[in-house]
Design a protein around this motif. Structure first.
Motif, PDB file in Angstrom:
ATOM      1  N   GLU A 165     -16.522  25.240 -35.845  1.00 46.79           N
ATOM      2  CA  GLU A 165     -17.862  25.663 -36.246  1.00 46.79           C
ATOM      3  C   GLU A 165     -18.516  26.534 -35.176  1.00 46.79           C
ATOM      4  O   GLU A 165     -19.146  27.546 -35.492  1.00 46.79           O
ATOM      5  CB  GLU A 165     -18.745  24.450 -36.523  1.00 46.79           C
ATOM      6  CG  GLU A 165     -18.382  23.694 -37.777  1.00 46.79           C
ATOM      7  CD  GLU A 165     -19.239  22.457 -37.968  1.00 46.79           C
ATOM      8  OE1 GLU A 165     -20.368  22.410 -37.446  1.00 46.79           O
ATOM      9  OE2 GLU A 165     -18.760  21.532 -38.643  1.00 46.79           O
ATOM     10  N   THR A 166     -18.355  26.150 -33.923  1.00 44.53           N
ATOM     11  CA  THR A 166     -18.927  26.913 -32.821  1.00 44.53           C
ATOM     12  C   THR A 166     -18.300  28.298 -32.739  1.00 44.53           C
ATOM     13  O   THR A 166     -19.007  29.299 -32.563  1.00 44.53           O
ATOM     14  CB  THR A 166     -18.729  26.159 -31.486  1.00 44.53           C
ATOM     15  OG1 THR A 166     -19.354  24.878 -31.583  1.00 44.53           O
ATOM     16  CG2 THR A 166     -19.327  26.922 -30.327  1.00 44.53           C
ATOM     17  N   SER A 210     -13.319  19.982 -35.097  1.00 41.80           N
ATOM     18  CA  SER A 210     -14.174  20.536 -36.149  1.00 41.80           C
ATOM     19  C   SER A 210     -15.397  21.222 -35.547  1.00 41.80           C
ATOM     20  O   SER A 210     -15.803  22.302 -35.997  1.00 41.80           O
ATOM     21  CB  SER A 210     -14.624  19.440 -37.102  1.00 41.80           C
ATOM     22  OG  SER A 210     -13.523  18.893 -37.770  1.00 41.80           O
ATOM     23  N   GLN A 211     -15.965  20.618 -34.537  1.00 44.41           N
ATOM     24  CA  GLN A 211     -17.122  21.214 -33.856  1.00 44.41           C
ATOM     25  C   GLN A 211     -16.721  22.527 -33.190  1.00 44.41           C
ATOM     26  O   GLN A 211     -17.474  23.501 -33.223  1.00 44.41           O
ATOM     27  CB  GLN A 211     -17.694  20.241 -32.824  1.00 44.41           C
ATOM     28  CG  GLN A 211     -18.902  20.765 -32.090  1.00 44.41           C
ATOM     29  CD  GLN A 211     -20.092  20.975 -33.001  1.00 44.41           C
ATOM     30  OE1 GLN A 211     -20.261  20.261 -33.979  1.00 44.41           O
ATOM     31  NE2 GLN A 211     -20.910  21.951 -32.699  1.00 44.41           N
ATOM     32  N   ASP A 251     -13.411  15.022 -34.326  1.00 40.56           N
ATOM     33  CA  ASP A 251     -14.671  15.722 -34.580  1.00 40.56           C
ATOM     34  C   ASP A 251     -14.878  16.880 -33.606  1.00 40.56           C
ATOM     35  O   ASP A 251     -15.516  17.872 -33.950  1.00 40.56           O
ATOM     36  CB  ASP A 251     -15.852  14.759 -34.487  1.00 40.56           C
ATOM     37  CG  ASP A 251     -15.905  13.807 -35.675  1.00 40.56           C
ATOM     38  OD1 ASP A 251     -15.350  14.149 -36.734  1.00 40.56           O
ATOM     39  OD2 ASP A 251     -16.503  12.728 -35.524  1.00 40.56           O
ATOM     40  N   ASP A 252     -14.323  16.752 -32.392  1.00 39.04           N
ATOM     41  CA  ASP A 252     -14.442  17.833 -31.418  1.00 39.04           C
ATOM     42  C   ASP A 252     -13.757  19.095 -31.922  1.00 39.04           C
ATOM     43  O   ASP A 252     -14.242  20.203 -31.704  1.00 39.04           O
ATOM     44  CB  ASP A 252     -13.842  17.425 -30.075  1.00 39.04           C
ATOM     45  CG  ASP A 252     -14.653  16.350 -29.379  1.00 39.04           C
ATOM     46  OD1 ASP A 252     -15.857  16.203 -29.705  1.00 39.04           O
ATOM     47  OD2 ASP A 252     -14.091  15.655 -28.523  1.00 39.04           O
TER      48      ASP A 252
END
Length: 82
Positions: free
Chosen positions: A58-59, A54-55, A51-52
């Motif tokens: 997005e960031t 993917s985050q 998830d990091d």
């Protein structure tokens, strides 16, 4: 606005554009990494990415768009207003 201040604005805009290019390269490398991993692990369908990661994507997208669509045009407006 003095010519020195104008030059500082121009330098800042150029630095921001370089930052956008660098972040875009990083984002493309992350996507390439995911693609390589996905192709290599097609046998195992339950592979998920952290998830990091993917985050982070997005960031990076958010920051690229923020700089490109809001910050740089704002600097240009400030530069031309003076």
């Amino acid at each position: 606005m003095t010519s020195l201040e104008q030059q500082m604005y121009i330098n800042l805009i150029n630095d921001l554009r370089q930052a956008i290019r660098d972040m875009s390269i990083l984002l493309n490398n992350i996507r390439r990494y995911e693609s390589y991993i996905s192709r290599g692990l097609m046998v195992n369908d339950n592979i998920t990415f952290n998830d990091d990661l993917s985050q982070m994507k997005e960031t990076l997208n958010y920051k690229i768009n923020k700089i490109r669509n809001e910050i740089i045009p704002g600097l240009y407006m400030s530069l031309s207003a003076n």
